[in-house]
Design a protein around this motif. Structure first.
Motif, short mmCIF file in Angstrom:
data_model
loop_
_atom_site.label_atom_id
_atom_site.label_comp_id
_atom_site.label_asym_id
_atom_site.label_seq_id
_atom_site.Cartn_x
_atom_site.Cartn_y
_atom_site.Cartn_z
N ILE A 68 55.75 36.96 15.93
CA ILE A 68 56.66 37.18 14.80
C ILE A 68 57.83 36.24 15.06
O ILE A 68 58.75 36.55 15.81
CB ILE A 68 57.12 38.65 14.71
N HIS A 69 57.75 35.06 14.47
CA HIS A 69 58.69 33.98 14.79
C HIS A 69 59.78 33.85 13.73
O HIS A 69 59.53 33.44 12.59
CB HIS A 69 57.92 32.65 14.90
N PHE A 70 60.99 34.24 14.11
CA PHE A 70 62.16 34.14 13.25
C PHE A 70 62.78 32.75 13.40
O PHE A 70 62.48 32.01 14.33
CB PHE A 70 63.20 35.20 13.63
N PHE A 71 63.71 32.44 12.49
CA PHE A 71 64.39 31.15 12.52
C PHE A 71 65.90 31.34 12.65
O PHE A 71 66.45 32.34 12.18
CB PHE A 71 64.04 30.33 11.27
N ASN A 72 66.54 30.40 13.28
CA ASN A 72 67.96 30.47 13.61
C ASN A 72 68.82 29.81 12.52
O ASN A 72 68.52 28.69 12.10
CB ASN A 72 68.20 29.75 14.95
N PRO A 73 69.87 30.52 12.04
CA PRO A 73 70.34 31.85 12.42
C PRO A 73 69.54 32.96 11.72
O PRO A 73 69.35 32.91 10.51
CB PRO A 73 71.80 31.85 11.97
N VAL A 74 69.10 33.91 12.51
CA VAL A 74 68.19 34.95 12.00
C VAL A 74 68.77 35.74 10.82
O VAL A 74 68.06 36.00 9.85
CB VAL A 74 67.78 35.91 13.14
N PRO A 75 70.06 36.15 10.85
CA PRO A 75 70.57 36.91 9.71
C PRO A 75 70.64 36.11 8.41
O PRO A 75 70.76 36.70 7.33
CB PRO A 75 71.99 37.32 10.17
N VAL A 76 70.56 34.79 8.50
CA VAL A 76 70.73 33.93 7.32
C VAL A 76 69.41 33.41 6.78
O VAL A 76 69.15 33.49 5.58
CB VAL A 76 71.66 32.74 7.65
#
Length: 282
Positions: free
Chosen positions: A138-146
């Motif tokens: 489960i690969h999120f991207f930086n910045p995660v909240p945005v």
């Protein structure tokens, strides 16, 4: 089985972001760090980000969101989790050791174990456990909240049900957009992005063009929000190098090989925004 109790291992830039979006979705979150100092730093990172979001009107009550996150230094506190997401350093040996420990600690047989890795094969991590059918990326991207994108990466042994549950969690619960990738180095985004960044570094290294002109060319000529060298600084030059090495190891294509300049900068500790200096000074 709904994924309501979430564990995150690691509270650096990515781990803190994952914990934040889960807490903002009213989930019960436990974050495990390697020691008290790292846990305190992680909590401070979360608090700063949530206060910033509150000031921008994106979070109604930062303190209430933070109350849904519990920091710990013991993996045993993840025993009751429905989903545990690993977000530690991009090192294969460290991740393999962690997944073996998580497999022993997390009690529920239907619980999912996930990695936020950007390049390491999920199959390799899954075989460190006794439940490879319940392991995926489960690969999120930086910045995660945005950033709204999440890559879901099942291995050859991952059950369709596991992928479906993860997709529902990412979409319906977190409100992110999920795309599906085969389990190959770099997945979708980094397989496209990293060669592009490496080409920019080679262009700078060879003297073909200057830093500001390379980045301005892509921003002003191709409508990119930032240039490839500035983006490398944001990702972290160490992470960029690690992903490039993983891609090169799997495909042996020259375009994936880290340029010498990138390797020297990482050796010098010039890692980008996280250290205050990379291709730019911050």
């Amino acid at each position: 089985m709904a994924l309501r109790r979430v564990g995150v291992v690691g509270c650096g830039l990515m781990g803190a972001g994952i914990a934040e979006v889960c807490a903002r979705a009213d989930l019960d979150v436990v974050v495990v760090e390697s020691g008290a100092a790292a846990a305190a730093a992680g909590r401070a990172r979360l608090e700063t980000s949530l206060k910033r979001a509150e000031a921008k009107g994106k979070v109604a009550d930062a303190a209430a969101v933070l109350d849904r996150v519990r920091l710990s230094t013991s993996l045993d506190d993840l025993a009751d989790r429905d989903l545990v997401i690993e977000a530690i350093v991009e090192d294969t040996a460290a991740k393999l050791e962690l997944f073996a420990k998580l497999d022993a600690v997390v009690c529920a047989p239907e619980a999912l174990l996930a990695s936020n890795t950007s390049s390491i094969p999920i199959m390799k991590l899954a075989t460190a456990t006794t439940r490879p059918t319940h392991v995926l990326g489960i690969h999120f991207f930086n910045p995660v909240p945005v950033l709204p994108l999440v890559e879901l990466v099942p291995s050859l042994l991952t059950l369709d049900e596991t992928t479906d549950r993860a997709a529902e969690f990412v979409g319906a619960v977190l409100g992110k957009h999920a795309i599906l990738s085969k389990d190959r180095a770099g997945f979708v985004v980094n397989a496209l992005l990293i060669p592009f960044i490496l080409a920019a570094i080679r262009m700078l290294e060879s003297g073909f063009a200057e830093r500001d002109d390379i980045d301005a060319g892509l921003v002003r000529g191709a409508a990119h929000p930032q240039g490839p060298l500035a983006l490398a600084d944001l990702i972290g030059l160490d992470t960029t190098k690690a992903v490039a090495e993983s891609l090169y190891e799997e495909f042996k294509e020259p375009l994936y090989a880290p340029p010498p300049l990138l390797a020297r900068m990482v050796d010098a500790g010039l890692l980008g925004r996280k250290t205050g200096r990379g291709f730019y000074t911050y």
